[in-house]
Write an enzyme that holds these catalytic residues in place. Sequence first.
Site, PDB file in Angstrom:
ATOM      1  N   ASN A  13     -10.643  -2.691  -6.318  1.00 22.91           N
ATOM      2  CA  ASN A  13      -9.802  -1.774  -7.102  1.00 22.91           C
ATOM      3  C   ASN A  13     -10.382  -1.431  -8.472  1.00 22.91           C
ATOM      4  O   ASN A  13      -9.978  -0.462  -9.110  1.00 22.91           O
ATOM      5  CB  ASN A  13      -8.380  -2.339  -7.277  1.00 22.91           C
ATOM      6  N   ASP A  46       0.829  -1.204   0.000  1.00 24.58           N
ATOM      7  CA  ASP A  46       0.000   0.000   0.000  1.00 24.58           C
ATOM      8  C   ASP A  46       0.867   1.259   0.000  1.00 24.58           C
ATOM      9  O   ASP A  46       1.986   1.241   0.502  1.00 24.58           O
ATOM     10  CB  ASP A  46      -0.919  -0.026   1.235  1.00 24.58           C
TER      11      ASP A  46
HETATM   12  C1  FPP Z   1      -1.547   0.068  -3.461  1.00 27.56           C
HETATM   13  O1  FPP Z   1      -1.179   1.421  -3.438  1.00 27.56           O
HETATM   14  C2  FPP Z   1      -1.023  -0.670  -4.614  1.00 27.56           C
HETATM   15  C3  FPP Z   1      -1.769  -1.274  -5.582  1.00 27.56           C
HETATM   16  C4  FPP Z   1      -3.249  -1.239  -5.575  1.00 27.56           C
HETATM   17  C5  FPP Z   1      -1.127  -1.970  -6.729  1.00 27.56           C
HETATM   18  C6  FPP Z   1       0.123  -2.731  -6.411  1.00 27.56           C
HETATM   19  C7  FPP Z   1       0.759  -3.193  -7.662  1.00 27.56           C
HETATM   20  C8  FPP Z   1       2.096  -3.141  -7.927  1.00 27.56           C
HETATM   21  C9  FPP Z   1       3.114  -2.691  -6.954  1.00 27.56           C
HETATM   22  C10 FPP Z   1       2.580  -3.604  -9.231  1.00 27.56           C
HETATM   23  C11 FPP Z   1       2.256  -5.046  -9.340  1.00 27.56           C
HETATM   24  C12 FPP Z   1       3.265  -5.847 -10.004  1.00 27.56           C
HETATM   25  C13 FPP Z   1       3.438  -7.179  -9.721  1.00 27.56           C
HETATM   26  C14 FPP Z   1       4.225  -8.022 -10.648  1.00 27.56           C
HETATM   27  C15 FPP Z   1       2.854  -7.817  -8.524  1.00 27.56           C
HETATM   28  P1  FPP Z   1      -2.326   2.506  -3.576  1.00 27.56           P
HETATM   29  O2  FPP Z   1      -2.482   2.817  -5.016  1.00 27.56           O
HETATM   30  O3  FPP Z   1      -3.531   2.030  -2.870  1.00 27.56           O
HETATM   31  O4  FPP Z   1      -1.676   3.720  -2.811  1.00 27.56           O
HETATM   32  P2  FPP Z   1      -2.450   4.851  -1.984  1.00 27.56           P
HETATM   33  O5  FPP Z   1      -3.140   4.156  -0.847  1.00 27.56           O
HETATM   34  O6  FPP Z   1      -1.339   5.745  -1.522  1.00 27.56           O
HETATM   35  O7  FPP Z   1      -3.383   5.539  -2.923  1.00 27.56           O
END
Ligand code: FPP
Length: 248
Positions: A70, A22
């Site tokens: 999501n 996150d």
């Molecule tokens: C959460 O941060 C992250 C995600 C929803 C996506 C995670 C995906 C990756 C790191 C790339 C995936 C690649 C592989 C190969 C597994 P957020 O967007 O919720 O952050 P925020 O809470 O600050 O808005």
Amino acid sequence: MMDLKSQINIEKLPRHIAIIMDGNGRWAKQHGKPRVFGHRNGVTAVRETTEAAAELGVEYLTLYAFSTENWNRPKLEVNALMRLLVETLNKEVETLNKNDIRLQAIGDIRKLPERTYQALQQGIERTKDNSRMTLVLALNYSSKWEIMEASRRLAQQVQAGELSPADINEQVFSNALNTSGMPDPELLIRTSGENRISNFLLWQIAYAELYFSPVFWPDFRKEHFYQAIIDFQHRERRFGKISEQLVQ
Ligand code: FPP
């Protein structure tokens, strides 16, 4: 700085570690960049953590990459994430093979965009004989969905006369989940300072230790991962018993 890795007791390693990645969006904002920039940099943290886990001898590493919820994000961000997944999977399958890591997935993956689904299936197929560690990606995953699906499957078996309701126990139910065959995570890490579970592995984390890191996911490195394991190893896991009943 003290060498964190050497402080880890390899004999008492969690067999399965799960991570809620996150903070990508907030990290990007901090850098004055669009959210997608955070996801791109999140891949570095995925690589670091996977490598650290495999080097230590962790058997299962599960990463929450995309939740059922999501899909409600702006279309542009969802599309970019799906593309990033395809790109990363295609690029990293070779690295997984070199490091003897098997890829698996949990979640309603059939409902992913076709290209993402194909890249995922290919990654799973091409790494299926690897045995050092299993990297599990939770994609279009939600725990309530998984539990409902398991219930439906068991109900169908009962209806077909293949299963008696009296025979449904913890083991039977566990085996009906997507995580069938995997040990339950002993340690669950969430980054970015949020203290929530967010519909992740609700059944499986019944006895897991929870570790919340303030670090945004794109900044998460091996040292942070080691710190979480050291913290885990300093806790007393009682499983409902009292201290004196525990055998060391
Ligand atoms: C959460 O941060 C992250 C995600 C929803 C996506 C995670 C995906 C990756 C790191 C790339 C995936 C690649 C592989 C190969 C597994 P957020 O967007 O919720 O952050 P925020 O809470 O600050 O808005």
